[in-house]
Enzyme design. Structure first.
Site, PDB file in Angstrom:
ATOM      1  N   GLU A 185       1.177  -8.841  11.779  1.00  0.00           N
ATOM      2  CA  GLU A 185       1.053  -8.557  10.348  1.00  0.00           C
ATOM      3  C   GLU A 185       2.432  -8.357   9.716  1.00  0.00           C
ATOM      4  OE1 GLU A 185      -1.541  -5.265   9.591  1.00  0.00           O
ATOM      5  OE2 GLU A 185      -1.352  -5.402   7.427  1.00  0.00           O
ATOM      6  N   ASP A 227       0.771  -1.246   0.000  1.00  0.00           N
ATOM      7  CA  ASP A 227       0.000   0.000   0.000  1.00  0.00           C
ATOM      8  C   ASP A 227       0.803   1.298   0.000  1.00  0.00           C
ATOM      9  OD1 ASP A 227      -1.438  -2.265   0.702  1.00  0.00           O
ATOM     10  OD2 ASP A 227      -2.872  -1.169   1.915  1.00  0.00           O
TER      11      ASP A 227
HETATM   12  C1  GLC Z   1      -2.830  -4.471   3.820  1.00  0.00           C
HETATM   13  C2  GLC Z   1      -1.665  -5.010   3.003  1.00  0.00           C
HETATM   14  C3  GLC Z   1      -2.185  -5.931   1.911  1.00  0.00           C
HETATM   15  C4  GLC Z   1      -3.039  -7.034   2.532  1.00  0.00           C
HETATM   16  C5  GLC Z   1      -4.141  -6.447   3.429  1.00  0.00           C
HETATM   17  C6  GLC Z   1      -4.868  -7.513   4.242  1.00  0.00           C
HETATM   18  O1  GLC Z   1      -3.661  -3.650   3.058  1.00  0.00           O
HETATM   19  O2  GLC Z   1      -0.907  -3.985   2.456  1.00  0.00           O
HETATM   20  O3  GLC Z   1      -1.125  -6.504   1.192  1.00  0.00           O
HETATM   21  O4  GLC Z   1      -3.583  -7.861   1.560  1.00  0.00           O
HETATM   22  O5  GLC Z   1      -3.591  -5.533   4.346  1.00  0.00           O
HETATM   23  O6  GLC Z   1      -3.964  -8.277   4.988  1.00  0.00           O
END
Ligand code: GLC
Length: 425
Positions: free
Chosen positions: A390, A158
């Site tokens: 994460e 992102d």
């Molecule tokens: C964030 C990450 C993306 C992922 C999402 C859900 O937006 O950047 O890569 O798929 O979270 O985990």
């Protein structure tokens, strides 16, 4: 309790019946590439449930072949931007209007590796849908012969500083509808993208909605158009895996020829993404030709996609070695020597489990066993120290952003289970 059991419990807790959310609170829906990695992890103990993760993702596919980044099976007020902000999307289930890195074909191939009748049937069940998705990337999402991206969210990375080149050329829509962010309510705002970035992300969404999510127009006329090494390498490998499955399924020559054509196109795009000044594959703005200026955690996926010249690969390895001297935990999402490195801010520095997974796998497959092992072991050390986060601070191994995270648990399970990672002790 063992970490293995905690990983299984994490996935069970995030199970919403046939699909798995990334983590409660922050991400309450089904995400595209998350589900692919999640399937790999669940497959280590429940193949039927792993398969359901894949087929439930395909339920969200649009008529044009696109598989969206998020499938909104409900409208959860704790998440923004949810279904109403994306507007009327043409898929069978409300969704976002952009895609995500197409890792699915590679995962399906891995899960159906042995030639049993059931595996052949499973491959056959999903092949046409995945083929249609790749065809969409190679048509609606191609500009000047290069697979493009129209939104940083589509890349799965992102707020990586690579996107600033494209974002800097955009202006925030003067009529941008007001909104209230929710992401920074769930976690420390200093981990998350800035407000200006968020306004631009939503400007692209508003544009897509204004053209009824016509994907050809979004690519040609949208405010943001870049090429992403992550989508590129993931797609190139996935095309190669799709070709292998097409052959195993005895698909007609025309299908094989289409996929072979995509692979030829992909090999050429590898050169397009080569930033010779840096000795790395980096993102590039398609309209201006400008390269981004940093080594990211998808820069070494040339090994995973089995592409790049020996000289390019050599220079990528020396960048990896340089970066390994700067952090305690490989592989940071942004170059610690580049401007805008921030050890805790999302894609500006933290280590991401799924990226370590793909990078390590590729390096192992291509004979770089030592580096592959380091990249795997570093993530395992971070998980052992902090849990299933994460992402992780590359300097300290502390967890960042969301806790109890599905793909982190899945990658851990997959590595624990697997002794087959070629070349890794
Ligand atoms: C964030 C990450 C993306 C992922 C999402 C859900 O937006 O950047 O890569 O798929 O979270 O985990």
């Amino acid at each position: 309790m063992s970490l293995m059991q905690t990983a299984i419990d994490t996935l069970a807790k995030n199970d919403r019946g046939g699909f798995t959310i990334p983590t409660e609170g922050l991400y309450p829906y089904q995400w595209n590439w998350d589900s692919a990695f999640i399937a790999l992890g669940i497959a280590t103990y429940d193949m039927d449930r792993a398969w359901a993760e894949i087929t439930s993702l395909l339920e969200g596919q649009w008529p044009d072949g696109m598989i969206p980044s998020i499938i909104f099976r409900s409208d959860d007020p704790s998440y923004f931007p949810g279904p109403s902000r994306w507007g009327k999307t043409p898929g069978p289930i409300p969704s976002t209007g952009v895609s995500q890195p197409p890792v699915l074909a590679t995962v399906v191939r891995q899960l159906t590796q042995t030639g049993t009748a059931q595996n052949q049937a499973r491959k056959a069940q999903v092949f046409d849908r995945i083929f249609a998705w790749h065809a969409w990337y190679h048509s609606a999402r191609t500009a000047d012969g290069i697979v493009a991206t129209v939104h940083p969210w589509e890349t799965g990375r992102d707020n990586c500083p690579e996107w600033n080149i494209g974002l800097d050329q955009m202006t925030v829509a003067p009529d941008l509808a007001p909104y209230k962010r929710m992401d920074n309510k769930h976690v420390d705002p200093s981990f998350r993208p800035s407000q200006e970035q968020y306004d631009k992300y939503l400007t692209i969404v508003q544009f897509g909605d204004s053209i009824d999510w016509n994907q050809r127009r979004l690519t040609d006329e949208g405010p943001f158009l870049m090429a992403d090494p992550n989508i590129h390498f993931v797609l190139l490998r996935a095309d190669k895996d799709l070709l292998a499955m097409a052959q195993e399924l005895g698909k007609p020559a025309s299908v094989l020829d289409d996929i072979k054509g995509w692979i030829v196109k992909g090999e050429a795009a590898t050169d397009y993404l080569w930033n010779d000044d840096l000795g790395a594959f980096t993102a590039r703005d398609i309209r201006s030709g400008t390269f981004s200026g940093g080594f990211s955690n998808c820069s070494a996926l040339c090994f995973y996609a089995d592409t790049g010249t020996p000289e390019q690969r050599r220079r990528v390895i020396s960048n990896l070695e340089r970066i390994a001297g700067k952090v305690d935990y490989m592989l940071p999402s942004w170059d610690p020597d580049a401007a805008q490195f921030e050890a805790q801010r999302y894609w500006c520095g933290p280590v991401w489990p799924q990226m370590n997974y793909m990078t390590s796998l590729g390096l192992a497959e291509q004979g770089e066993a030592g580096l592959a092992k380091n990249i795997r072991d570093d993530l395992c050390r971070a998980i052992e120290k902090s849990g299933f986060w994460e992402c992780f601070n590359p300097l300290t191994g502390e967890g960042c952003v969301g806790a109890n995270f599905s793909w982190t648990a899945a990658v851990w399970l997959s590595w624990q289970h697997e002794t087959k990672l070629k070349g890794v002790a």
